[in-house]
Design a protein around this motif. Structure first.
Motif, PDB file in Angstrom:
ATOM      1  N   ALA A   1       0.706  -0.988   0.066  1.00  0.00           N
ATOM      2  CA  ALA A   1       0.097   0.152   0.161  1.00  0.00           C
ATOM      3  C   ALA A   1       0.690   1.184  -0.062  1.00  0.00           C
ATOM      4  N   ILE A   2       1.878   1.253   0.672  1.00  0.00           N
ATOM      5  CA  ILE A   2       2.556   2.437   0.914  1.00  0.00           C
ATOM      6  C   ILE A   2       3.440   2.552  -0.441  1.00  0.00           C
ATOM      7  N   ASP A   3       3.951   1.646  -0.906  1.00  0.00           N
ATOM      8  CA  ASP A   3       4.666   1.650  -2.358  1.00  0.00           C
ATOM      9  C   ASP A   3       3.809   1.944  -3.454  1.00  0.00           C
ATOM     10  N   THR A   4       2.575   1.688  -3.488  1.00  0.00           N
ATOM     11  CA  THR A   4       1.740   2.116  -4.507  1.00  0.00           C
ATOM     12  C   THR A   4       0.795   3.307  -4.184  1.00  0.00           C
ATOM     13  N   GLY A   5       0.978   3.736  -3.179  1.00  0.00           N
ATOM     14  CA  GLY A   5       0.381   5.197  -3.028  1.00  0.00           C
ATOM     15  C   GLY A   5      -0.757   5.264  -2.310  1.00  0.00           C
ATOM     16  N   VAL A   6      -1.329   4.208  -1.549  1.00  0.00           N
ATOM     17  CA  VAL A   6      -2.632   4.225  -1.164  1.00  0.00           C
ATOM     18  C   VAL A   6      -2.413   4.912   0.363  1.00  0.00           C
ATOM     19  N   GLU A   7      -3.453   5.919   0.621  1.00  0.00           N
ATOM     20  CA  GLU A   7      -3.523   6.447   1.660  1.00  0.00           C
ATOM     21  C   GLU A   7      -4.205   5.690   2.816  1.00  0.00           C
ATOM     22  N   PRO A   8      -3.708   5.860   4.066  1.00  0.00           N
ATOM     23  CA  PRO A   8      -4.242   5.031   5.127  1.00  0.00           C
ATOM     24  C   PRO A   8      -5.576   5.434   5.677  1.00  0.00           C
ATOM     25  N   ILE A   9      -5.913   6.443   5.062  1.00  0.00           N
ATOM     26  CA  ILE A   9      -7.291   6.965   5.265  1.00  0.00           C
ATOM     27  C   ILE A   9      -8.073   7.365   3.983  1.00  0.00           C
ATOM     28  N   PRO A  10      -9.228   6.674   3.737  1.00  0.00           N
ATOM     29  CA  PRO A  10      -9.858   7.132   2.430  1.00  0.00           C
ATOM     30  C   PRO A  10     -10.179   8.561   2.430  1.00  0.00           C
TER      31      PRO A  10
END
Length: 435
Positions: free
Chosen positions: A227-236
């Motif tokens: 998630a961090i490497d593909t740019g997914v924020e921890p909060i939508p």
């Protein structure tokens, strides 16, 4: 001579406390059966009028003790791979600033016999990468048959399978390069360290235990790296229609693995400028140490505990007819996430509300099961009037003997005896259902 009710109650409580302490230690010792026979001697001879519940408790605890004894539980010990010979194969990845993604992917590959301590070529030159045996996180191609594992190309949408977590929500992230490596080689890496998890000879299918660990490792460790490497924020992100309920981070966490790997890169003004390839090796080992920490906990702690928690869930109606209370031999074993998984696996229709167990001092505790995915919200908290009250005052408020405390937030409480803590759970259920 007939024993007084007070004296009988005192003897009964002593038997329960002794047996509970023995069961707690049964996780770590093989002498529980002998000690339980001694515990039974504390129950007075003659007509047991008021001690029937104690005899049932001793029997139940004896069963739990035998099932949780180390001699009855699988024991796992991580293998050492340092003595194995190195491989002549070459791993390729990109040069420049490195992240946890490719550093972890290289470490995972190096745990396999085919790439043990392999040389790493860090380059963006296609000619240099062409001479590598396997390439990750560079090249714009994902093709397992050609040992190419990049995730930056247009149209890429590879995700971990199963694509839904146990809670039912969709995976939030695509697979990074290390996620792709884990998809294809993760079971092999786990098996290198824990060969006893492999299925028996004559079958190519992974054992149920290996598959459970493989999925658990992704949920507990790998998914965050992806998630961090593909740019997914921890909060939508909030929608335009829901701007009033925007959730914002209250603080930034820079203690995670990805942040620590990032700080391993040479600084822009560091003098003398260190060799980035040497720093990459440090980062890769850093990733491997974290991976092994989580894997060891899952295999050597969570997996054996699952058997015990599963037994408690299956026998929950022996503890209480409601099926909403379970009893464990010790609170030290990891049970929280196990309960949610087992409820789904065993088709438990009425969610479990309370878990009973003994602490290290032998005191019985009642702990609320939290709402899945919530750290501080309980399925059913302990009654409001109990909260923040202790000892005799709590026994008076609850009208239950032997109470020791109830936390101010109502998530945990205690009692001197099993009978007492079970009565607390039953009363909490009754009050909760009336509110």
């Amino acid at each position: 001579m007939e024993m007084s009710a007070a004296l009988l109650r005192r003897h009964c409580t002593s038997a329960i406390l002794l047996s509970s302490a023995i069961v707690t230690s049964a996780v770590h010792t093989r002498s529980a059966a002998t000690s339980l026979r001694l515990a039974s001697a504390f129950i007075p001879a003659g007509p047991p009028r008021n001690s029937i519940a104690v005899h049932k408790t001793i029997t139940s605890l004896r069963t739990m003790s035998s099932s949780s004894s180390p001699s009855q539980q699988p024991s796992y010990k991580r293998s050492k791979l340092s003595h194995l010979p190195p491989s002549a194969k070459i791993i390729g990845t990109h040069s420049g600033t490195f992240q946890a993604d490719e550093a972890l992917g290289v470490w995972l590959l190096r745990q396999l016999p085919a790439y043990r301590r392999s040389t790493v070529v860090r380059s963006r030159d296609p000619a240099a990468l062409e001479g590598c045996d396997i390439v990750i996180d560079v090249g714009g191609t994902y093709d397992h048959s050609r040992l190419l594992y990049d995730h930056h190309q247009r149209g890429y949408d590879e995700r971990f399978v199963p694509k839904k977590k146990d809670g039912g929500e969709e995976r939030c992230t695509k697979l990074s390069a290390s996620g792709l490596v884990y998809r294809h080689y993760g079971r092999d890496v786990i098996s290198e360290y824990y060969p006893e998890l492999c299925a028996g000879e004559g079958t190519t299918a992974p054992s149920a235990e290996l598959e459970w660990v493989y999925n658990k490792m992704y949920d507990s460790f790998m998914e965050a790296i992806d998630a961090i490497d593909t740019g997914v924020e921890p909060i939508p992100s909030s929608t335009d229609d829901d701007k009033e309920n925007v959730i914002e981070l209250q603080y930034r966490d820079s203690t995670g693995l990805s942040s620590r790997v990032g700080r391993t890169n040479p600084r822009w003004n560091e003098t003398p400028m260190p060799d980035p390839d040497e720093r990459f090796e440090i980062a890769s080992e850093l990733c491997g140490a974290d991976f092994l920490d989580v894997l060891t906990k899952i295999v050597e702690g969570d997996l054996p505990a699952r058997t015990i928690v599963e037994g408690a869930v299956k026998s929950r109606r022996d503890c209480d007819p409601s099926g909403e209370i379970i009893c464990l031999p010790s609170g030290g074993l990891p049970w929280k996430s196990q309960v949610y998984e087992l409820e789904r696996d065993l088709d438990v229709t009425v969610p479990i509300k309370y878990v009973l167990y003994t602490d290290q001092a032998g005191m019985w505790r009642i702990q609320c099961v939290s709402v899945e995915g919530k750290a501080f919200e309980n399925r059913l908290g302990l009654p409001g009037p109990w909260r923040g009250v202790r000892d005799e005052d709590l026994s008076g408020v609850a009208n239950i003997e032997g109470c020791t405390f109830c936390h101010a937030s109502g998530f945990i409480g205690g009692n001197k005896s099993y009978e007492g803590v079970l009565e607390m759970a039953r009363e909490a259920l009754r009050v909760g259902k009336e509110e």
